[in-house]
Design a protein around this motif. Structure first.
Motif, PDB file in Angstrom:
ATOM      1  N   ASP A 126      -0.934  19.375 -12.286  1.00  0.00           N
ATOM      2  CA  ASP A 126      -2.399  19.431 -12.167  1.00  0.00           C
ATOM      3  C   ASP A 126      -2.867  18.726 -10.900  1.00  0.00           C
ATOM      4  OD1 ASP A 126      -2.530  20.800 -14.524  1.00  0.00           O
ATOM      5  OD2 ASP A 126      -3.116  19.080 -15.742  1.00  0.00           O
ATOM      6  N   VAL A 127      -2.281  17.556 -10.639  1.00  0.00           N
ATOM      7  CA  VAL A 127      -2.626  16.839  -9.410  1.00  0.00           C
ATOM      8  C   VAL A 127      -2.267  17.694  -8.201  1.00  0.00           C
ATOM      9  CG1 VAL A 127      -2.184  14.789  -8.022  1.00  0.00           C
ATOM     10  CG2 VAL A 127      -2.332  14.588 -10.513  1.00  0.00           C
ATOM     11  N   GLY A 128      -1.111  18.348  -8.271  1.00  0.00           N
ATOM     12  CA  GLY A 128      -0.692  19.214  -7.171  1.00  0.00           C
ATOM     13  C   GLY A 128      -1.631  20.386  -6.973  1.00  0.00           C
ATOM     14  N   ALA A 129      -2.163  20.932  -8.062  1.00  0.00           N
ATOM     15  CA  ALA A 129      -3.085  22.069  -7.946  1.00  0.00           C
ATOM     16  C   ALA A 129      -4.364  21.660  -7.222  1.00  0.00           C
ATOM     17  CB  ALA A 129      -3.412  22.611  -9.337  1.00  0.00           C
ATOM     18  N   VAL A 130      -4.898  20.466  -7.532  1.00  0.00           N
ATOM     19  CA  VAL A 130      -6.104  19.986  -6.856  1.00  0.00           C
ATOM     20  C   VAL A 130      -5.813  19.716  -5.388  1.00  0.00           C
ATOM     21  CG1 VAL A 130      -7.881  18.208  -6.801  1.00  0.00           C
ATOM     22  CG2 VAL A 130      -6.989  19.001  -9.002  1.00  0.00           C
ATOM     23  N   LYS A 131      -4.675  19.099  -5.108  1.00  0.00           N
ATOM     24  CA  LYS A 131      -4.313  18.797  -3.720  1.00  0.00           C
ATOM     25  C   LYS A 131      -4.131  20.084  -2.911  1.00  0.00           C
ATOM     26  CE  LYS A 131      -1.333  15.630  -2.790  1.00  0.00           C
ATOM     27  NZ  LYS A 131      -0.070  14.853  -2.789  1.00  0.00           N
ATOM     28  N   TRP A 133      -5.542  22.936  -3.393  1.00  0.00           N
ATOM     29  CA  TRP A 133      -6.849  23.552  -3.122  1.00  0.00           C
ATOM     30  C   TRP A 133      -7.587  22.804  -2.022  1.00  0.00           C
ATOM     31  CZ3 TRP A 133     -11.903  21.648  -4.005  1.00  0.00           C
ATOM     32  CH2 TRP A 133     -12.915  22.589  -3.710  1.00  0.00           C
ATOM     33  N   LEU A 134      -7.558  21.464  -2.063  1.00  0.00           N
ATOM     34  CA  LEU A 134      -8.216  20.672  -1.020  1.00  0.00           C
ATOM     35  C   LEU A 134      -7.607  20.967   0.348  1.00  0.00           C
ATOM     36  CD1 LEU A 134      -8.541  17.219  -2.839  1.00  0.00           C
ATOM     37  CD2 LEU A 134     -10.419  18.759  -2.235  1.00  0.00           C
ATOM     38  N   ARG A 161     -19.527  21.800   2.805  1.00  0.00           N
ATOM     39  CA  ARG A 161     -20.417  22.900   2.424  1.00  0.00           C
ATOM     40  C   ARG A 161     -19.622  24.121   1.976  1.00  0.00           C
ATOM     41  NH1 ARG A 161     -22.462  23.942   7.013  1.00  0.00           N
ATOM     42  NH2 ARG A 161     -21.208  25.795   7.406  1.00  0.00           N
ATOM     43  N   ASN A 162     -18.595  24.454   2.713  1.00  0.00           N
ATOM     44  CA  ASN A 162     -17.821  25.649   2.378  1.00  0.00           C
ATOM     45  C   ASN A 162     -17.009  25.484   1.101  1.00  0.00           C
ATOM     46  OD1 ASN A 162     -18.771  26.904   4.712  1.00  0.00           O
ATOM     47  ND2 ASN A 162     -17.036  26.183   5.958  1.00  0.00           N
ATOM     48  N   ALA A 163     -16.463  24.287   0.885  1.00  0.00           N
ATOM     49  CA  ALA A 163     -15.589  24.075  -0.267  1.00  0.00           C
ATOM     50  C   ALA A 163     -16.375  23.813  -1.545  1.00  0.00           C
ATOM     51  CB  ALA A 163     -14.627  22.923   0.010  1.00  0.00           C
ATOM     52  N   PHE A 164     -17.403  22.953  -1.439  1.00  0.00           N
ATOM     53  CA  PHE A 164     -18.114  22.497  -2.642  1.00  0.00           C
ATOM     54  C   PHE A 164     -19.497  23.132  -2.791  1.00  0.00           C
ATOM     55  CE2 PHE A 164     -15.164  18.998  -1.611  1.00  0.00           C
ATOM     56  CZ  PHE A 164     -14.478  18.918  -2.813  1.00  0.00           C
ATOM     57  N   HIS A 165     -19.864  24.002  -1.863  1.00  0.00           N
ATOM     58  CA  HIS A 165     -21.134  24.735  -1.953  1.00  0.00           C
ATOM     59  C   HIS A 165     -22.333  23.790  -2.030  1.00  0.00           C
ATOM     60  CE1 HIS A 165     -18.620  28.265  -2.624  1.00  0.00           C
ATOM     61  NE2 HIS A 165     -17.985  27.571  -3.569  1.00  0.00           N
ATOM     62  N   PRO A 188     -13.582  25.300  -8.112  1.00  0.00           N
ATOM     63  CA  PRO A 188     -13.026  26.427  -8.863  1.00  0.00           C
ATOM     64  C   PRO A 188     -12.928  26.117 -10.349  1.00  0.00           C
ATOM     65  CG  PRO A 188     -11.791  26.096  -6.831  1.00  0.00           C
ATOM     66  CD  PRO A 188     -12.733  24.927  -6.950  1.00  0.00           C
ATOM     67  N   ALA A 189     -13.299  27.063 -11.173  1.00  0.00           N
ATOM     68  CA  ALA A 189     -13.318  26.855 -12.624  1.00  0.00           C
ATOM     69  C   ALA A 189     -11.952  26.479 -13.163  1.00  0.00           C
ATOM     70  CB  ALA A 189     -13.837  28.117 -13.316  1.00  0.00           C
ATOM     71  N   ALA A 190     -10.891  26.960 -12.528  1.00  0.00           N
ATOM     72  CA  ALA A 190      -9.541  26.657 -13.009  1.00  0.00           C
ATOM     73  C   ALA A 190      -9.220  25.172 -12.940  1.00  0.00           C
ATOM     74  CB  ALA A 190      -8.518  27.453 -12.196  1.00  0.00           C
ATOM     75  N   LEU A 191      -9.907  24.434 -12.045  1.00  0.00           N
ATOM     76  CA  LEU A 191      -9.641  23.001 -11.885  1.00  0.00           C
ATOM     77  C   LEU A 191     -10.515  22.138 -12.801  1.00  0.00           C
ATOM     78  CD1 LEU A 191      -9.373  22.781  -7.990  1.00  0.00           C
ATOM     79  CD2 LEU A 191      -7.514  23.019  -9.659  1.00  0.00           C
ATOM     80  N   ALA A 192     -11.435  22.753 -13.519  1.00  0.00           N
ATOM     81  CA  ALA A 192     -12.387  22.006 -14.347  1.00  0.00           C
ATOM     82  C   ALA A 192     -11.719  21.105 -15.389  1.00  0.00           C
ATOM     83  CB  ALA A 192     -13.347  22.968 -15.037  1.00  0.00           C
TER      84      ALA A 192
END
Length: 299
Positions: A126-131, A133-134, A161-165, A188-192
């Motif tokens: 999970d930590v890897g998925a967030v990293k 994406w960042l 702005r582009n990443a977090f709207h 992204p909803a998958a990271l919620a």
């Protein structure tokens, strides 16, 4: 089961916009908490997002808005707050109670930050998925704290702005210049399931609530509070001297109260008569005249 001990209790929190994260509080016995299971089970898609509420500073409002920050403006030391699963949170709360219970075998046995992260932090996947994406959004300097509750990253206003709207604007509050995000960030909803919030999209830093109003003494019997006029600072010790102090220093008889004596000081000043009244009241002066006349002596 193996016990691990630290010399001190790690208690730290991240409080921001209603988000609270315990960083590093643990108990002695390894292997008895809920294991870290992957919570990110869907593919991360940037076009399927959710809003993270509670991540806009109260001062980021139209009245303080001074316009969009340039896209290339650096924004550093931002953080994604990670959250543990419900099972992990339940196990943590139970063990925290046990470590404060003198009758428990786990009383006052602490985990190192690394052990805490292993037991109560999100799964490495999970930590890897967030990293990942960042990184895909252009952010750099990614760091994960030992407790696995924060991911630090750096970027620019345009990347935010582009990443977090959400747009980063210049903010002016009581003459101080700041910047802040104007909308709630989206991810992204998958990271919620693993991402709780985003911290550091503004530079409003906490300020101490302490206000020094001067020294005083309190009578424990009556509750009366009186100021202490003698104080010490980097320039030395300064002594507050009143009429009774003058009498003591110069051995003025107690029967002398200044009656019949006049000291005239000719000067131009915008005097506040209330100050004179307060002076007389605090120092026990008895004589009050329409013309300002200090008690016994005044410099």
């Amino acid at each position: 089961m193996k016990a691990s001990f630290c010399k001190r209790l790690y208690v730290a929190g991240v409080l921001t916009s209603g988000v609270s994260v315990s960083l590093c509080l643990g108990v002695a016995t390894l292997g008895q908490t809920a294991s870290s299971q992957s919570q990110v089970v869907e593919a991360v898609q940037s076009d399927k997002v959710i809003t993270l509420h509670g991540n806009v500073h109260p001062m980021a409002r139209p009245a303080n808005d001074r316009g969009l920050l340039p896209d290339q403006q650096p924004v550093t030391k931002m953080h994604v707050l990670l959250q543990r699963s419900a099972a992990q949170e339940s196990a943590l709360q139970q063990l925290m109670a046990q470590q404060l219970d003198p009758t428990s075998p786990k009383f006052h046995g602490w985990l190192t930050p690394q052990e805490f992260g292993q037991q109560f932090g999100p799964a490495d996947s999970d930590v890897g998925a967030v990293k990942n994406w960042l990184t895909s959004q252009g952010f750099t300097g990614l760091k994960v704290n030992n407790g696995k509750t924060l991911i630090e990253f750096n970027g620019t206003a345009g990347q935010v702005r582009n990443a977090f709207h959400t747009e980063i604007h210049s903010i002016s509050v009581r003459g101080e210049e700041h910047f802040a995000n104007m909308q709630e960030p989206q991810i992204p909803a998958a990271l919620a399931p693993v991402a709780k919030g985003v911290v550091g999209l503004h530079n409003f830093h906490p300020k101490p609530m302490l206000r020094r109003l001067g020294k005083f003494q309190r009578n424990t019997s009556t509750g009366e509070v009186a100021p202490l006029f003698t104080f010490t600072d980097v320039n030395g010790t300064f002594f507050g001297v009143g009429p009774k102090d003058f009498a003591t220093i110069y051995n003025v008889p107690t029967t002398f109260d200044g009656t019949g004596q006049t000291i005239a000081i000719v000067a131009q000043s915008n005097i506040n008569l209330q100050d004179v009244t307060d002076f007389r009241s605090i120092l026990g002066c008895l004589h009050i005249a329409q013309i300002v006349r200090p008690c016994l002596v005044s410099a």
